[in-house]
Write a protein that holds these residues in place. Sequence first.
Motif, short mmCIF file in Angstrom:
data_model
loop_
_atom_site.label_atom_id
_atom_site.label_comp_id
_atom_site.label_asym_id
_atom_site.label_seq_id
_atom_site.Cartn_x
_atom_site.Cartn_y
_atom_site.Cartn_z
N ALA A 15 57.65 -66.08 7.51
CA ALA A 15 56.62 -66.30 6.48
C ALA A 15 55.90 -67.63 6.68
O ALA A 15 54.67 -67.70 6.61
CB ALA A 15 57.26 -66.25 5.10
N PHE A 16 56.65 -68.69 6.92
CA PHE A 16 56.02 -70.01 7.06
C PHE A 16 55.28 -70.16 8.38
O PHE A 16 54.31 -70.91 8.48
CB PHE A 16 57.06 -71.11 6.88
N GLU A 28 43.08 -69.44 2.95
CA GLU A 28 43.91 -69.96 1.87
C GLU A 28 45.07 -69.00 1.62
O GLU A 28 44.86 -67.83 1.29
CB GLU A 28 43.10 -70.11 0.58
N VAL A 29 46.29 -69.49 1.79
CA VAL A 29 47.48 -68.69 1.49
C VAL A 29 47.81 -68.90 0.01
O VAL A 29 48.22 -69.98 -0.39
CB VAL A 29 48.67 -69.09 2.36
N VAL A 30 47.60 -67.88 -0.80
CA VAL A 30 47.76 -68.05 -2.25
C VAL A 30 49.23 -68.10 -2.66
O VAL A 30 49.58 -68.75 -3.65
CB VAL A 30 47.03 -66.93 -3.02
N ASN A 31 50.10 -67.43 -1.89
CA ASN A 31 51.52 -67.47 -2.18
C ASN A 31 52.30 -66.65 -1.15
O ASN A 31 51.70 -65.91 -0.36
CB ASN A 31 51.83 -66.95 -3.59
N ILE A 32 53.62 -66.81 -1.20
CA ILE A 32 54.52 -66.01 -0.37
C ILE A 32 55.47 -65.28 -1.30
O ILE A 32 56.23 -65.91 -2.05
CB ILE A 32 55.32 -66.88 0.62
N ALA A 33 55.42 -63.96 -1.30
CA ALA A 33 56.31 -63.16 -2.14
C ALA A 33 57.43 -62.58 -1.29
O ALA A 33 57.22 -62.22 -0.12
CB ALA A 33 55.52 -62.04 -2.82
N THR A 34 58.60 -62.47 -1.89
CA THR A 34 59.75 -61.93 -1.15
C THR A 34 60.28 -60.64 -1.78
O THR A 34 61.20 -60.03 -1.26
CB THR A 34 60.90 -62.95 -1.11
N ASN A 35 59.68 -60.21 -2.90
CA ASN A 35 60.15 -59.00 -3.57
C ASN A 35 59.01 -58.34 -4.34
O ASN A 35 57.92 -58.90 -4.46
CB ASN A 35 61.31 -59.32 -4.51
N TYR A 36 59.31 -57.16 -4.86
CA TYR A 36 58.30 -56.35 -5.54
C TYR A 36 57.67 -57.06 -6.73
O TYR A 36 56.45 -57.15 -6.84
CB TYR A 36 58.94 -55.02 -5.99
N ASN A 37 58.50 -57.57 -7.64
CA ASN A 37 57.97 -58.17 -8.87
C ASN A 37 57.08 -59.37 -8.59
O ASN A 37 56.01 -59.52 -9.19
CB ASN A 37 59.13 -58.57 -9.79
N ASP A 38 57.52 -60.24 -7.69
CA ASP A 38 56.70 -61.41 -7.36
C ASP A 38 55.39 -61.00 -6.70
O ASP A 38 54.34 -61.58 -6.97
CB ASP A 38 57.47 -62.35 -6.42
N ALA A 39 55.45 -59.99 -5.83
CA ALA A 39 54.25 -59.53 -5.13
C ALA A 39 53.20 -59.04 -6.13
O ALA A 39 52.02 -59.40 -6.03
CB ALA A 39 54.60 -58.42 -4.14
N ILE A 40 53.62 -58.24 -7.11
CA ILE A 40 52.69 -57.72 -8.10
C ILE A 40 52.13 -58.86 -8.95
O ILE A 40 50.92 -58.92 -9.22
CB ILE A 40 53.38 -56.68 -9.01
N THR A 41 52.99 -59.78 -9.35
CA THR A 41 52.56 -60.93 -10.17
C THR A 41 51.57 -61.80 -9.42
O THR A 41 50.51 -62.17 -9.95
CB THR A 41 53.76 -61.78 -10.60
N TYR A 42 51.89 -62.15 -8.18
CA TYR A 42 51.01 -63.01 -7.39
C TYR A 42 49.68 -62.32 -7.12
O TYR A 42 48.63 -62.97 -7.10
CB TYR A 42 51.67 -63.40 -6.06
N PHE A 43 49.72 -61.01 -6.92
CA PHE A 43 48.48 -60.28 -6.67
C PHE A 43 47.57 -60.34 -7.90
O PHE A 43 46.38 -60.65 -7.80
CB PHE A 43 48.76 -58.83 -6.31
N LYS A 44 48.13 -60.06 -9.08
CA LYS A 44 47.33 -60.05 -10.31
C LYS A 44 46.78 -61.44 -10.62
O LYS A 44 45.65 -61.58 -11.12
CB LYS A 44 48.17 -59.54 -11.47
N CYS A 45 47.57 -62.47 -10.36
CA CYS A 45 47.15 -63.83 -10.70
C CYS A 45 46.14 -64.41 -9.72
O CYS A 45 45.26 -65.19 -10.11
CB CYS A 45 48.37 -64.76 -10.75
#
Length: 226
Positions: A15-16, A28-45
Motif C-alpha cells: 500500500a505505501f 492525491e491519495v485520499v486514504n488507504i483502506a484495509t477492509n470493507y467498512n473503511d473502504a465504503i466510508t473513505y469513498f463516501k467522504c
Amino acid sequence: MKKKILIIEDESIVAFEIKKILEQLSYEVVNIATNYNDAITYFKCNKPDLMIVDIHLKDSFSGIEIVKSIKKLQNIPIIFLSAYNDEQTANEVINLEPEAYLIKPFKRKDLELSIKLAMHKLNLTLEKNKYLKLGKDFIFDEINEEIFKGNKKINLTRKELQLLKILIQAKGQLVSFSTIEHSLWAESSISDSTLRTLVYRLRNKLDENLIKTIHSYGCKLNCINF
C-alpha cells in the motif's frame, strides 16, 4: 486540481509503495483502506476519481465485493490487484469492467501506465459529459459550474447558482420551497419574500419559461433533456 485516488490494500508495504508512486506522479491519495467498512466510508467522504483495489483482503469482504457495493453508488474507474490469476477470479473481475487487472508482484511501469490510461479515459468521459442542455438554448457546464446561453456566459450570484443546481439535480421534478430553503439557509430562518426574490432573480437572468413556479409550493425546470 489533482485527481484523487483511494487505495484498498491490506498489505502495508504494498500500500505505501503504491502511495509513494502515486504521489510522485502528482496524484492525491485520499486514504488507504484495509477492509470493507473503511473502504465504503473513505469513498463516501472523499469522492475519489479512481480506486486501486486488492482483490484478496484478510479479515474482510473481498475487493470484488467492495467494488460491487461502491458501483451501486457511483460508476468509478477501478484498477484491480491480485496475487492470483485463476479463471474464476478473472471472470468476476471482467464483469466489473475494470480499467486494468495487475498480477502481483507487478512492475512499477505497468501500474503507471494503467493509471495514465484510466485517467485519460476518465478525462475524455468528463469532457464529453460536462455540458448539460437545459432547453431554451441554455447549457450548464457541470465541471466549472457555469451557465451559458449560446456563447454568452450568464453571471449568477452564489445563491442563484445553488438554486439552479438544486433544480438541475431534481431533473425536472418539482422542488418544494421548504426543501430549497433548508438547502440554502440551513442554519437560519428567512422570510418568504427572500426566497421569492431569489427565484424571481434567477428566472429574470435566465428565461421565465425555463423555471416554472407553483404558487405557495415550489418550482422546477421546464426541461425536455432530462
